[in-house]
Design a protein around this motif. Structure first.
Motif, mmCIF file in Angstrom:
data_model
loop_
_atom_site.group_PDB
_atom_site.id
_atom_site.type_symbol
_atom_site.label_atom_id
_atom_site.label_comp_id
_atom_site.label_asym_id
_atom_site.label_seq_id
_atom_site.Cartn_x
_atom_site.Cartn_y
_atom_site.Cartn_z
ATOM 1 N N SER A 49 0.847 -1.180 0.000
ATOM 2 C CA SER A 49 0.000 0.000 0.000
ATOM 3 C C SER A 49 0.882 1.230 0.000
ATOM 4 O O SER A 49 2.009 1.206 0.506
ATOM 5 C CB SER A 49 -0.913 0.010 1.230
ATOM 6 O OG SER A 49 -1.627 1.220 1.320
ATOM 7 N N ASP A 50 0.387 2.317 -0.579
ATOM 8 C CA ASP A 50 1.115 3.577 -0.542
ATOM 9 C C ASP A 50 1.007 4.253 0.820
ATOM 10 O O ASP A 50 1.698 5.221 1.099
ATOM 11 C CB ASP A 50 0.586 4.528 -1.621
ATOM 12 C CG ASP A 50 0.982 4.074 -3.021
ATOM 13 O OD1 ASP A 50 2.047 3.460 -3.157
ATOM 14 O OD2 ASP A 50 0.221 4.330 -3.967
ATOM 15 N N LEU A 67 -10.806 1.322 1.542
ATOM 16 C CA LEU A 67 -11.152 2.127 0.380
ATOM 17 C C LEU A 67 -10.068 3.162 0.117
ATOM 18 O O LEU A 67 -9.475 3.722 1.046
ATOM 19 C CB LEU A 67 -12.490 2.839 0.591
ATOM 20 C CG LEU A 67 -13.745 1.967 0.636
ATOM 21 C CD1 LEU A 67 -14.976 2.851 0.806
ATOM 22 C CD2 LEU A 67 -13.874 1.114 -0.616
ATOM 23 N N GLY A 68 -9.821 3.433 -1.170
ATOM 24 C CA GLY A 68 -8.868 4.451 -1.569
ATOM 25 C C GLY A 68 -9.521 5.818 -1.692
ATOM 26 O O GLY A 68 -10.530 6.107 -1.043
ATOM 27 N N LEU A 115 -9.085 0.409 -4.051
ATOM 28 C CA LEU A 115 -8.618 -0.023 -2.737
ATOM 29 C C LEU A 115 -7.186 0.461 -2.530
ATOM 30 O O LEU A 115 -6.422 0.603 -3.490
ATOM 31 C CB LEU A 115 -8.685 -1.544 -2.620
ATOM 32 C CG LEU A 115 -10.103 -2.129 -2.557
ATOM 33 C CD1 LEU A 115 -10.072 -3.640 -2.728
ATOM 34 C CD2 LEU A 115 -10.789 -1.749 -1.251
ATOM 35 N N GLN A 116 -6.826 0.735 -1.289
ATOM 36 C CA GLN A 116 -5.469 1.197 -1.011
ATOM 37 C C GLN A 116 -4.433 0.102 -1.212
ATOM 38 O O GLN A 116 -3.285 0.373 -1.567
ATOM 39 C CB GLN A 116 -5.388 1.723 0.431
ATOM 40 C CG GLN A 116 -6.230 2.964 0.678
ATOM 41 C CD GLN A 116 -6.010 3.528 2.062
ATOM 42 O OE1 GLN A 116 -4.884 3.586 2.560
ATOM 43 N NE2 GLN A 116 -7.094 3.939 2.707
ATOM 44 N N GLU A 117 -4.842 -1.137 -1.015
ATOM 45 C CA GLU A 117 -3.910 -2.256 -1.129
ATOM 46 C C GLU A 117 -3.753 -2.688 -2.590
ATOM 47 O O GLU A 117 -4.652 -2.492 -3.407
ATOM 48 C CB GLU A 117 -4.394 -3.436 -0.290
ATOM 49 C CG GLU A 117 -4.333 -3.198 1.207
ATOM 50 C CD GLU A 117 -5.391 -2.236 1.702
ATOM 51 O OE1 GLU A 117 -5.118 -1.497 2.660
ATOM 52 O OE2 GLU A 117 -6.509 -2.216 1.119
ATOM 53 N N PRO A 162 -3.203 -3.475 -9.083
ATOM 54 C CA PRO A 162 -4.165 -2.920 -8.127
ATOM 55 C C PRO A 162 -5.381 -3.822 -7.981
ATOM 56 O O PRO A 162 -5.617 -4.721 -8.799
ATOM 57 C CB PRO A 162 -4.545 -1.582 -8.780
ATOM 58 C CG PRO A 162 -4.393 -1.836 -10.249
ATOM 59 C CD PRO A 162 -3.204 -2.757 -10.372
ATOM 60 N N ILE A 163 -6.146 -3.574 -6.943
ATOM 61 C CA ILE A 163 -7.416 -4.261 -6.746
ATOM 62 C C ILE A 163 -8.490 -3.223 -6.447
ATOM 63 O O ILE A 163 -8.204 -2.131 -5.945
ATOM 64 C CB ILE A 163 -7.348 -5.326 -5.633
ATOM 65 C CG1 ILE A 163 -6.680 -4.776 -4.376
ATOM 66 C CG2 ILE A 163 -6.632 -6.572 -6.125
ATOM 67 C CD1 ILE A 163 -6.631 -5.763 -3.213
#
Length: 360
Positions: A49-50, A67-68, A115-117, A162-163
Protein backbone atom coordinates in the motif's frame (compact mmCIF):
# COMPACT_ATOMS: atom_id res chain seq x y z
CA UNK A 1 0.36 -6.82 19.05
CA UNK A 2 1.69 -4.95 16.04
CA UNK A 3 2.67 -7.62 13.51
CA UNK A 4 3.80 -5.19 10.83
CA UNK A 5 7.19 -3.58 10.99
CA UNK A 6 6.76 0.13 10.29
CA UNK A 7 8.67 1.63 7.37
CA UNK A 8 9.47 5.19 6.36
CA UNK A 9 8.72 4.36 2.72
CA UNK A 10 5.55 2.86 1.21
CA UNK A 11 5.15 -0.92 1.32
CA UNK A 12 6.23 -1.56 -2.28
CA UNK A 13 9.02 -4.14 -1.99
CA UNK A 14 9.19 -6.24 -5.19
CA UNK A 15 8.03 -9.84 -5.19
CA UNK A 16 11.57 -11.13 -5.57
CA UNK A 17 12.17 -10.10 -1.98
CA UNK A 18 9.91 -12.89 -0.72
CA UNK A 19 11.95 -15.71 -2.21
CA UNK A 20 13.26 -16.63 1.23
CA UNK A 21 9.69 -17.24 2.42
CA UNK A 22 9.53 -20.26 0.09
CA UNK A 23 5.79 -19.93 -0.37
CA UNK A 24 5.44 -21.76 -3.66
CA UNK A 25 7.00 -25.26 -3.40
CA UNK A 26 4.51 -28.12 -3.32
CA UNK A 27 6.37 -29.72 -0.41
CA UNK A 28 5.21 -26.97 1.98
CA UNK A 29 1.89 -27.18 3.85
CA UNK A 30 -1.06 -26.15 1.71
CA UNK A 31 -4.00 -24.14 2.92
CA UNK A 32 -5.06 -20.69 4.07
CA UNK A 33 -2.25 -18.56 5.46
CA UNK A 34 -2.55 -17.41 9.11
CA UNK A 35 -1.92 -13.88 10.36
CA UNK A 36 1.81 -14.27 11.04
CA UNK A 37 2.40 -15.32 7.40
CA UNK A 38 0.15 -12.52 6.20
CA UNK A 39 2.26 -10.07 8.20
CA UNK A 40 5.37 -11.37 6.43
CA UNK A 41 3.69 -10.85 3.06
CA UNK A 42 2.80 -7.29 3.99
CA UNK A 43 6.31 -6.58 5.25
CA UNK A 44 7.86 -7.89 2.02
CA UNK A 45 5.44 -6.26 -0.44
CA UNK A 46 3.34 -9.19 -1.61
CA UNK A 47 0.45 -7.15 -0.20
CA UNK A 48 1.42 -3.49 -0.36
CA UNK A 49 0.00 0.00 0.00
CA UNK A 50 1.11 3.58 -0.54
CA UNK A 51 -0.03 4.28 3.03
CA UNK A 52 1.09 2.45 6.19
CA UNK A 53 -1.03 -0.50 7.23
CA UNK A 54 -3.21 -0.15 10.32
CA UNK A 55 -2.12 -2.09 13.39
CA UNK A 56 -5.39 -4.05 13.52
CA UNK A 57 -5.74 -4.65 9.79
CA UNK A 58 -4.50 -8.25 9.88
CA UNK A 59 -7.01 -10.74 11.29
CA UNK A 60 -6.31 -14.39 12.29
CA UNK A 61 -6.68 -15.60 8.67
CA UNK A 62 -7.42 -12.51 6.58
CA UNK A 63 -6.45 -8.91 5.82
CA UNK A 64 -8.97 -6.08 5.92
CA UNK A 65 -8.98 -3.98 2.75
CA UNK A 66 -9.42 -0.19 2.82
CA UNK A 67 -11.15 2.13 0.38
CA UNK A 68 -8.87 4.45 -1.57
CA UNK A 69 -9.43 8.04 -2.65
CA UNK A 70 -11.72 7.55 -5.66
CA UNK A 71 -14.91 5.76 -6.60
CA UNK A 72 -17.08 5.80 -9.71
CA UNK A 73 -20.84 5.52 -10.09
CA UNK A 74 -21.41 3.04 -12.92
CA UNK A 75 -24.45 2.02 -14.96
CA UNK A 76 -23.80 -1.68 -14.56
CA UNK A 77 -21.58 -4.25 -12.90
CA UNK A 78 -18.85 -5.76 -15.07
CA UNK A 79 -15.85 -8.07 -15.18
CA UNK A 80 -12.62 -6.82 -16.84
CA UNK A 81 -12.01 -10.11 -18.75
CA UNK A 82 -8.66 -9.41 -20.39
CA UNK A 83 -8.61 -5.66 -19.78
CA UNK A 84 -7.82 -3.56 -16.75
CA UNK A 85 -10.61 -2.38 -14.48
CA UNK A 86 -10.06 1.25 -15.48
CA UNK A 87 -9.92 0.43 -19.19
CA UNK A 88 -13.48 -0.87 -18.91
CA UNK A 89 -14.73 2.13 -16.89
CA UNK A 90 -15.52 4.42 -19.90
CA UNK A 91 -18.09 1.87 -21.07
CA UNK A 92 -20.19 2.25 -17.92
CA UNK A 93 -19.03 5.26 -15.85
CA UNK A 94 -21.49 7.99 -14.90
CA UNK A 95 -19.39 10.19 -12.60
CA UNK A 96 -16.35 10.12 -10.30
CA UNK A 97 -16.54 10.53 -6.51
CA UNK A 98 -13.96 11.91 -4.08
CA UNK A 99 -13.90 9.70 -0.98
CA UNK A 100 -11.39 11.77 0.99
CA UNK A 101 -14.16 13.70 2.76
CA UNK A 102 -16.75 10.94 2.61
CA UNK A 103 -19.42 10.15 0.04
CA UNK A 104 -22.85 8.55 0.01
CA UNK A 105 -23.34 5.26 -1.82
CA UNK A 106 -27.04 5.16 -2.63
CA UNK A 107 -29.17 2.03 -2.42
CA UNK A 108 -30.04 0.52 -5.77
CA UNK A 109 -26.90 1.92 -7.41
CA UNK A 110 -23.60 0.28 -8.39
CA UNK A 111 -20.14 1.73 -7.75
CA UNK A 112 -16.50 0.78 -8.37
CA UNK A 113 -13.94 2.01 -5.82
CA UNK A 114 -10.17 1.91 -5.60
CA UNK A 115 -8.62 -0.02 -2.74
CA UNK A 116 -5.47 1.20 -1.01
CA UNK A 117 -3.91 -2.26 -1.13
CA UNK A 118 -2.36 -3.91 -4.19
CA UNK A 119 -1.07 -7.43 -4.79
CA UNK A 120 2.11 -8.99 -6.14
CA UNK A 121 1.36 -12.69 -5.67
CA UNK A 122 4.16 -15.24 -6.01
CA UNK A 123 3.79 -18.59 -7.70
CA UNK A 124 1.57 -20.99 -5.78
CA UNK A 125 -0.34 -18.30 -3.83
CA UNK A 126 -3.88 -17.25 -4.70
CA UNK A 127 -6.24 -14.79 -3.01
CA UNK A 128 -9.97 -14.71 -2.30
CA UNK A 129 -12.08 -11.87 -0.92
CA UNK A 130 -15.42 -11.66 0.89
CA UNK A 131 -17.43 -8.84 2.49
CA UNK A 132 -16.74 -8.15 6.15
CA UNK A 133 -19.50 -9.26 8.52
CA UNK A 134 -20.55 -5.69 9.27
CA UNK A 135 -20.88 -4.96 5.55
CA UNK A 136 -23.16 -7.90 4.88
CA UNK A 137 -25.35 -7.15 7.89
CA UNK A 138 -26.35 -3.77 6.45
CA UNK A 139 -27.18 -5.34 3.08
CA UNK A 140 -24.28 -3.85 1.14
CA UNK A 141 -23.17 -6.23 -1.61
CA UNK A 142 -19.43 -5.96 -2.34
CA UNK A 143 -17.13 -7.94 -4.66
CA UNK A 144 -13.43 -7.72 -5.42
CA UNK A 145 -12.18 -6.88 -8.93
CA UNK A 146 -8.67 -7.42 -10.30
CA UNK A 147 -7.26 -6.37 -13.67
CA UNK A 148 -8.08 -8.81 -16.49
CA UNK A 149 -9.93 -11.01 -14.04
CA UNK A 150 -12.69 -13.30 -15.24
CA UNK A 151 -14.16 -13.90 -11.76
CA UNK A 152 -15.29 -11.74 -8.87
CA UNK A 153 -13.47 -12.13 -5.53
CA UNK A 154 -10.83 -14.62 -6.78
CA UNK A 155 -7.29 -13.51 -7.69
CA UNK A 156 -5.02 -15.90 -9.59
CA UNK A 157 -1.44 -16.79 -8.65
CA UNK A 158 1.16 -14.45 -10.12
CA UNK A 159 -1.23 -11.49 -10.25
CA UNK A 160 0.56 -8.16 -9.89
CA UNK A 161 -1.46 -4.98 -9.81
CA UNK A 162 -4.17 -2.92 -8.13
CA UNK A 163 -7.42 -4.26 -6.75
CA UNK A 164 -10.85 -2.66 -6.65
CA UNK A 165 -14.20 -3.27 -5.02
CA UNK A 166 -17.67 -3.19 -6.52
CA UNK A 167 -20.17 -1.70 -4.05
CA UNK A 168 -23.92 -2.16 -4.43
CA UNK A 169 -26.05 -1.13 -1.43
CA UNK A 170 -29.34 -3.01 -1.57
CA UNK A 171 -31.58 -1.62 1.21
CA UNK A 172 -29.77 1.21 3.00
CA UNK A 173 -27.77 4.07 1.54
CA UNK A 174 -24.38 4.25 3.28
CA UNK A 175 -21.70 6.84 3.96
CA UNK A 176 -18.10 5.69 3.42
CA UNK A 177 -14.75 7.39 3.04
CA UNK A 178 -11.09 6.74 2.34
CA UNK A 179 -9.99 4.06 4.79
CA UNK A 180 -13.41 2.47 5.32
CA UNK A 181 -13.11 -1.33 5.39
CA UNK A 182 -15.81 -3.15 3.45
CA UNK A 183 -14.17 -6.44 2.51
CA UNK A 184 -11.35 -8.75 3.51
CA UNK A 185 -8.80 -10.91 1.73
CA UNK A 186 -7.52 -14.43 2.36
CA UNK A 187 -4.34 -15.79 0.82
CA UNK A 188 -3.95 -19.47 0.15
CA UNK A 189 -0.94 -21.61 -0.65
CA UNK A 190 -1.52 -24.46 -3.07
CA UNK A 191 -4.78 -26.27 -3.74
CA UNK A 192 -5.74 -27.91 -0.46
CA UNK A 193 -9.00 -29.88 -0.56
CA UNK A 194 -12.11 -28.86 1.34
CA UNK A 195 -12.20 -30.69 4.65
CA UNK A 196 -15.94 -31.03 5.29
CA UNK A 197 -19.21 -29.08 5.31
CA UNK A 198 -21.61 -28.14 8.08
CA UNK A 199 -25.34 -27.67 7.49
CA UNK A 200 -26.59 -24.56 9.23
CA UNK A 201 -30.23 -24.45 10.33
CA UNK A 202 -32.26 -21.40 11.36
CA UNK A 203 -33.52 -20.72 14.90
CA UNK A 204 -37.15 -19.57 15.00
CA UNK A 205 -38.00 -20.57 18.58
CA UNK A 206 -36.99 -17.60 20.74
CA UNK A 207 -39.26 -14.69 21.57
CA UNK A 208 -37.33 -12.49 19.14
CA UNK A 209 -36.37 -14.54 16.07
CA UNK A 210 -35.00 -11.92 13.67
CA UNK A 211 -35.12 -8.50 12.08
CA UNK A 212 -36.47 -7.25 8.77
CA UNK A 213 -34.89 -4.17 7.18
CA UNK A 214 -37.09 -1.09 6.87
CA UNK A 215 -37.34 0.46 3.45
CA UNK A 216 -36.52 4.16 2.98
CA UNK A 217 -34.55 4.45 6.22
CA UNK A 218 -31.79 7.00 6.75
CA UNK A 219 -28.14 6.84 5.75
CA UNK A 220 -25.79 4.56 7.70
CA UNK A 221 -22.30 5.91 8.42
CA UNK A 222 -20.10 2.83 8.07
CA UNK A 223 -17.43 4.25 10.38
CA UNK A 224 -19.82 5.27 13.18
CA UNK A 225 -19.86 2.38 15.62
CA UNK A 226 -23.06 2.07 17.69
CA UNK A 227 -24.09 5.42 16.24
CA UNK A 228 -27.53 4.52 14.88
CA UNK A 229 -30.90 3.76 16.47
CA UNK A 230 -31.77 0.22 15.30
CA UNK A 231 -35.53 0.84 15.53
CA UNK A 232 -35.29 3.36 12.70
CA UNK A 233 -33.73 0.76 10.40
CA UNK A 234 -35.14 -2.60 11.51
CA UNK A 235 -38.49 -4.20 12.27
CA UNK A 236 -38.31 -6.90 14.98
CA UNK A 237 -39.77 -10.31 14.15
CA UNK A 238 -41.28 -12.39 16.92
CA UNK A 239 -41.87 -16.12 17.30
CA UNK A 240 -44.81 -17.46 15.29
CA UNK A 241 -45.21 -21.20 15.83
CA UNK A 242 -41.64 -21.82 14.61
CA UNK A 243 -42.29 -20.37 11.16
CA UNK A 244 -41.32 -17.25 9.22
CA UNK A 245 -42.70 -16.18 5.86
CA UNK A 246 -40.01 -14.51 3.75
CA UNK A 247 -41.30 -11.81 1.41
CA UNK A 248 -39.65 -11.43 -2.02
CA UNK A 249 -37.07 -8.66 -2.12
CA UNK A 250 -36.94 -8.17 1.65
CA UNK A 251 -33.77 -8.47 3.75
CA UNK A 252 -33.65 -10.36 7.06
CA UNK A 253 -31.20 -10.92 9.90
CA UNK A 254 -31.65 -14.35 11.51
CA UNK A 255 -29.56 -16.64 13.72
CA UNK A 256 -28.37 -20.22 13.33
CA UNK A 257 -30.15 -22.99 15.22
CA UNK A 258 -26.95 -24.48 16.53
CA UNK A 259 -23.66 -23.00 17.61
CA UNK A 260 -20.91 -22.48 15.07
CA UNK A 261 -17.33 -23.47 15.89
CA UNK A 262 -14.24 -22.92 13.75
CA UNK A 263 -11.29 -25.02 15.01
CA UNK A 264 -8.00 -23.23 15.51
CA UNK A 265 -6.32 -24.97 12.55
CA UNK A 266 -9.20 -24.32 10.15
CA UNK A 267 -11.14 -21.50 8.53
CA UNK A 268 -14.58 -21.58 6.97
CA UNK A 269 -16.65 -19.86 4.33
CA UNK A 270 -20.44 -19.83 4.19
CA UNK A 271 -21.77 -20.57 0.74
CA UNK A 272 -23.61 -17.46 -0.53
CA UNK A 273 -26.14 -19.32 -2.70
CA UNK A 274 -27.32 -22.91 -2.57
CA UNK A 275 -30.53 -23.43 -4.59
CA UNK A 276 -31.07 -26.83 -3.03
CA UNK A 277 -32.03 -25.29 0.35
CA UNK A 278 -34.52 -22.73 -0.98
CA UNK A 279 -35.09 -19.78 -3.30
CA UNK A 280 -33.17 -17.23 -1.27
CA UNK A 281 -29.65 -15.98 -0.80
CA UNK A 282 -27.95 -16.50 2.55
CA UNK A 283 -24.94 -14.73 4.01
CA UNK A 284 -23.29 -12.02 1.97
CA UNK A 285 -20.32 -12.11 4.36
CA UNK A 286 -18.88 -15.58 4.18
CA UNK A 287 -15.56 -15.77 6.10
CA UNK A 288 -15.35 -17.33 9.56
CA UNK A 289 -11.89 -17.09 11.15
CA UNK A 290 -10.16 -19.74 13.29
CA UNK A 291 -11.24 -19.61 16.92
CA UNK A 292 -14.77 -18.38 16.29
CA UNK A 293 -17.01 -20.05 18.85
CA UNK A 294 -14.25 -22.21 20.34
CA UNK A 295 -13.32 -23.10 23.90
CA UNK A 296 -9.73 -21.99 23.21
CA UNK A 297 -11.02 -18.46 22.56
CA UNK A 298 -13.45 -18.64 25.50
CA UNK A 299 -16.36 -18.37 23.10
CA UNK A 300 -18.39 -21.58 23.26
CA UNK A 301 -21.98 -20.87 22.31
CA UNK A 302 -21.45 -18.45 19.42
CA UNK A 303 -24.23 -18.41 16.84
CA UNK A 304 -23.88 -17.79 13.15
CA UNK A 305 -25.81 -14.72 12.03
CA UNK A 306 -27.60 -15.26 8.73
CA UNK A 307 -28.21 -12.48 6.22
CA UNK A 308 -31.14 -13.63 4.12
CA UNK A 309 -32.76 -12.17 1.01
CA UNK A 310 -35.74 -13.92 -0.56
CA UNK A 311 -35.92 -14.23 -4.36
CA UNK A 312 -38.96 -13.98 -6.64
CA UNK A 313 -41.43 -16.12 -4.69
CA UNK A 314 -42.46 -16.05 -1.00
CA UNK A 315 -40.81 -18.79 1.03
CA UNK A 316 -41.94 -20.27 4.34
CA UNK A 317 -39.06 -21.07 6.68
CA UNK A 318 -39.48 -23.54 9.54
CA UNK A 319 -37.46 -23.80 12.71
CA UNK A 320 -34.31 -25.89 12.21
CA UNK A 321 -34.53 -25.82 8.42
CA UNK A 322 -31.14 -25.85 6.68
CA UNK A 323 -30.55 -22.44 5.12
CA UNK A 324 -26.79 -22.43 4.47
CA UNK A 325 -23.69 -24.56 4.46
CA UNK A 326 -20.27 -23.84 5.91
CA UNK A 327 -17.25 -25.19 4.01
CA UNK A 328 -14.13 -25.77 6.11
CA UNK A 329 -10.55 -25.54 4.85
CA UNK A 330 -7.19 -26.12 6.56
CA UNK A 331 -4.74 -23.45 7.65
CA UNK A 332 -1.06 -24.01 7.00
CA UNK A 333 -0.44 -23.54 10.73
CA UNK A 334 -2.11 -22.21 13.87
CA UNK A 335 -2.47 -18.39 13.94
CA UNK A 336 -0.71 -16.60 16.76
CA UNK A 337 -4.02 -14.94 17.67
CA UNK A 338 -7.49 -16.47 17.47
CA UNK A 339 -10.67 -14.70 16.45
CA UNK A 340 -11.87 -12.45 19.24
CA UNK A 341 -8.74 -12.63 21.40
CA UNK A 342 -7.90 -9.01 20.68
CA UNK A 343 -11.54 -7.91 20.80
CA UNK A 344 -14.42 -8.57 18.44
CA UNK A 345 -17.99 -7.38 18.06
CA UNK A 346 -19.28 -10.80 17.03
CA UNK A 347 -17.54 -13.38 19.22
CA UNK A 348 -20.01 -15.08 21.61
CA UNK A 349 -22.84 -13.56 19.59
CA UNK A 350 -26.47 -14.58 19.43
CA UNK A 351 -28.98 -12.84 17.16
CA UNK A 352 -27.10 -9.59 16.56
CA UNK A 353 -27.28 -6.61 14.23
CA UNK A 354 -24.12 -5.02 12.84
CA UNK A 355 -21.80 -2.95 15.02
CA UNK A 356 -23.19 0.26 13.49
CA UNK A 357 -26.28 0.03 15.71
CA UNK A 358 -26.84 0.63 19.38
CA UNK A 359 -27.94 -2.49 21.34
CA UNK A 360 -31.57 -3.40 20.73
Amino acid sequence: MNLIKKRDKPFMTPVSAVADLSLAPDTLPQGILPMQRLAELVATGVVSSDTPFDDDQIQPASIDLRLGARAWRVRASYLPRGRTVTERLPDVVMHEMDLSKGAVFESGCVYIAELQERLDLPRGVTARANPKSSTGRVDVFVRLLSDRGALFDDVVEGYSGPIYVEIAPQTFSVLARTGTRLNQLRLKRGHSPKLYTFDCGVDLTGELVGFRARRHAGIIDLDHIEGHDPRKYWEPLYQNAGQLLLDPGEFYILASKGNVEIPVLEAAEMLPIDPSVGEFRVHYAGFFDPGFGTKEADALGSKGVLEVRCHETPFLLEDGQTVARLVYEPLTERPIKLYGETGSTYQRQGLKLSKHFKPW
